[in-house]
Scaffold this motif. Structure first.
Motif, PDB file in Angstrom:
ATOM      1  N   TYR A  63      63.515  54.123  55.459  1.00  0.00           N
ATOM      2  CA  TYR A  63      63.246  54.308  53.987  1.00  0.00           C
ATOM      3  C   TYR A  63      64.188  55.403  53.483  1.00  0.00           C
ATOM      4  O   TYR A  63      65.373  55.758  53.769  1.00  0.00           O
ATOM      5  CB  TYR A  63      61.778  54.685  53.839  1.00  0.00           C
ATOM      6  CG  TYR A  63      61.201  54.588  52.471  1.00  0.00           C
ATOM      7  CD1 TYR A  63      61.112  53.395  51.838  1.00  0.00           C
ATOM      8  CD2 TYR A  63      60.402  55.684  52.001  1.00  0.00           C
ATOM      9  CE1 TYR A  63      60.722  53.039  50.530  1.00  0.00           C
ATOM     10  CE2 TYR A  63      60.010  55.449  50.681  1.00  0.00           C
ATOM     11  CZ  TYR A  63      59.868  54.297  50.205  1.00  0.00           C
ATOM     12  OH  TYR A  63      59.318  54.088  48.762  1.00  0.00           O
ATOM     13  N   ASP A 116      60.331  45.101  46.906  1.00  0.00           N
ATOM     14  CA  ASP A 116      59.388  46.126  47.131  1.00  0.00           C
ATOM     15  C   ASP A 116      60.519  47.528  47.323  1.00  0.00           C
ATOM     16  O   ASP A 116      59.788  48.603  46.609  1.00  0.00           O
ATOM     17  CB  ASP A 116      58.605  46.270  48.537  1.00  0.00           C
ATOM     18  CG  ASP A 116      57.405  45.284  48.546  1.00  0.00           C
ATOM     19  OD1 ASP A 116      56.501  45.502  47.550  1.00  0.00           O
ATOM     20  OD2 ASP A 116      57.079  44.487  49.342  1.00  0.00           O
ATOM     21  N   TYR A 117      61.459  47.318  47.805  1.00  0.00           N
ATOM     22  CA  TYR A 117      62.364  48.631  48.048  1.00  0.00           C
ATOM     23  C   TYR A 117      62.840  48.952  46.393  1.00  0.00           C
ATOM     24  O   TYR A 117      62.870  50.160  45.945  1.00  0.00           O
ATOM     25  CB  TYR A 117      63.634  48.237  48.720  1.00  0.00           C
ATOM     26  CG  TYR A 117      64.450  49.332  48.911  1.00  0.00           C
ATOM     27  CD1 TYR A 117      64.012  50.584  49.496  1.00  0.00           C
ATOM     28  CD2 TYR A 117      65.727  49.665  48.240  1.00  0.00           C
ATOM     29  CE1 TYR A 117      64.740  51.490  49.707  1.00  0.00           C
ATOM     30  CE2 TYR A 117      66.393  50.788  48.273  1.00  0.00           C
ATOM     31  CZ  TYR A 117      66.020  51.738  49.334  1.00  0.00           C
ATOM     32  OH  TYR A 117      66.450  52.890  49.222  1.00  0.00           O
ATOM     33  N   LEU A 143      52.994  43.782  51.561  1.00  0.00           N
ATOM     34  CA  LEU A 143      54.278  44.276  51.577  1.00  0.00           C
ATOM     35  C   LEU A 143      54.940  44.208  53.063  1.00  0.00           C
ATOM     36  O   LEU A 143      55.951  44.126  53.278  1.00  0.00           O
ATOM     37  CB  LEU A 143      53.928  45.730  51.204  1.00  0.00           C
ATOM     38  CG  LEU A 143      55.015  46.876  51.490  1.00  0.00           C
ATOM     39  CD1 LEU A 143      54.857  47.974  50.087  1.00  0.00           C
ATOM     40  CD2 LEU A 143      55.042  47.765  52.758  1.00  0.00           C
ATOM     41  N   TRP A 151      50.908  50.839  51.923  1.00  0.00           N
ATOM     42  CA  TRP A 151      51.051  49.719  52.761  1.00  0.00           C
ATOM     43  C   TRP A 151      49.952  48.498  52.449  1.00  0.00           C
ATOM     44  O   TRP A 151      48.792  49.142  52.443  1.00  0.00           O
ATOM     45  CB  TRP A 151      50.720  50.215  54.390  1.00  0.00           C
ATOM     46  CG  TRP A 151      51.611  51.043  54.948  1.00  0.00           C
ATOM     47  CD1 TRP A 151      51.279  52.190  55.429  1.00  0.00           C
ATOM     48  CD2 TRP A 151      53.091  50.598  55.433  1.00  0.00           C
ATOM     49  NE1 TRP A 151      52.650  52.942  55.882  1.00  0.00           N
ATOM     50  CE2 TRP A 151      53.591  52.033  55.951  1.00  0.00           C
ATOM     51  CE3 TRP A 151      53.747  49.467  55.271  1.00  0.00           C
ATOM     52  CZ2 TRP A 151      54.704  51.867  56.737  1.00  0.00           C
ATOM     53  CZ3 TRP A 151      54.943  49.542  55.975  1.00  0.00           C
ATOM     54  CH2 TRP A 151      55.650  50.862  56.421  1.00  0.00           C
ATOM     55  N   LEU A 199      62.199  47.243  53.905  1.00  0.00           N
ATOM     56  CA  LEU A 199      61.190  46.679  52.816  1.00  0.00           C
ATOM     57  C   LEU A 199      61.862  45.578  52.170  1.00  0.00           C
ATOM     58  O   LEU A 199      63.249  45.477  52.372  1.00  0.00           O
ATOM     59  CB  LEU A 199      60.949  47.689  51.702  1.00  0.00           C
ATOM     60  CG  LEU A 199      59.938  48.914  52.177  1.00  0.00           C
ATOM     61  CD1 LEU A 199      59.846  49.624  50.880  1.00  0.00           C
ATOM     62  CD2 LEU A 199      58.612  48.280  52.504  1.00  0.00           C
ATOM     63  N   CYS A 228      58.396  42.407  54.823  1.00  0.00           N
ATOM     64  CA  CYS A 228      59.413  43.340  55.508  1.00  0.00           C
ATOM     65  C   CYS A 228      60.488  42.413  56.099  1.00  0.00           C
ATOM     66  O   CYS A 228      60.260  41.360  56.448  1.00  0.00           O
ATOM     67  CB  CYS A 228      58.805  44.237  56.435  1.00  0.00           C
ATOM     68  SG  CYS A 228      57.878  45.548  55.607  1.00  0.00           S
ATOM     69  N   SER A 265      59.825  50.765  44.618  1.00  0.00           N
ATOM     70  CA  SER A 265      59.612  51.950  45.264  1.00  0.00           C
ATOM     71  C   SER A 265      60.656  52.985  44.326  1.00  0.00           C
ATOM     72  O   SER A 265      60.281  54.216  44.302  1.00  0.00           O
ATOM     73  CB  SER A 265      59.918  52.151  46.592  1.00  0.00           C
ATOM     74  OG  SER A 265      61.404  52.177  46.991  1.00  0.00           O
TER      75      SER A 265
END
Length: 209
Positions: free
Chosen positions: A57, A149-150, A132, A128, A145, A136, A153
């Motif tokens: 991450y 989703d990334y 999601l 989580w 991710l 991945c 974020s």
């Protein structure tokens, strides 16, 4: 936050590396940089062998999404249902020592390589959930991710111009595979719908020129 000129620059930059191995490009042009250095590899292996769900991450995985960006952070988001102590135990037996870390997470010093790895209990500001987790993907034997989703974020919570720009780059670099329905639906759930809309409209306009 981003101007038309910003979006035009983003499109040009990502178009210039669309058919390039971005990780290799960065490592060749910056010999001191290795995306997956020994500390990241060792931490990922320890988490995997302990059966702990994780994603690489922070900003470091950006090249894995096709975005040429060098970051020095080593951040893992881990799903620690019983708390982060179990994670610490799994990595302590592999040569990591707990040190003072950020609020909402903890840091471990890799005693073999003298690098600090930070652990978060979720890919903050996201949480989580089954969808999601199911989205991945694996890149270079690491879990990250999904692009959707990334990108979210980066723009959720207290965003910034830099994070908006990086999110736009992630979306544009993966536009052919991005699930727009999922992306837009989740953006509105996490109160990032207007930011995402501005990015999508800006990229669409810039890519037509």
């Amino acid at each position: 936050m981003l101007s038309d000129r910003d979006f035009q620059r983003i499109v040009r930059e990502i178009d210039s590396v669309k058919n390039v191995d971005v990780v290799k490009f960065l490592e060749d042009s910056s010999p001191w940089f290795r995306l997956l250095d020994r500390s990241i590899q060792r931490a990922a292996q320890g988490l995997r062998e302990a059966g702990i769900l994780y994603v690489l991450y922070g900003l470091r995985p950006l090249p894995l999404y096709g975005v040429p960006y060098i970051a020095r952070d080593r951040v893992f988001a881990v799903k620690a249902d019983d708390g982060l102590d179990k994670v610490v135990g799994a990595l302590s037996s592999r040569g990591f020592k707990r040190v003072i870390g950020p609020r909402g997470g903890l840091s471990l010093l890799d005693l073999q390589n003298n690098n600090v790895v930070t652990l978060l209990d979720s890919p903050k500001p996201l949480e989580w959930d089954d969808e999601l987790i199911g989205r991945c993907v694996e890149k270079m034997e690491l879990r990250i991710l999904s692009p959707e989703d990334y990108a979210l974020s980066l723009i959720a919570g207290e965003s910034s111009t830099m994070r908006m720009e990086l999110a736009a780059k992630v979306i544009y670099a993966n536009m052919d595979e991005v699930d727009k329905g999922y992306l837009e639906g989740k953006a509105f759930k996490i109160a990032a719908g207007n930011r995402l809309k501005a990015i999508l409209e800006g990229l669409e306009t810039a890519s037509r020129r």
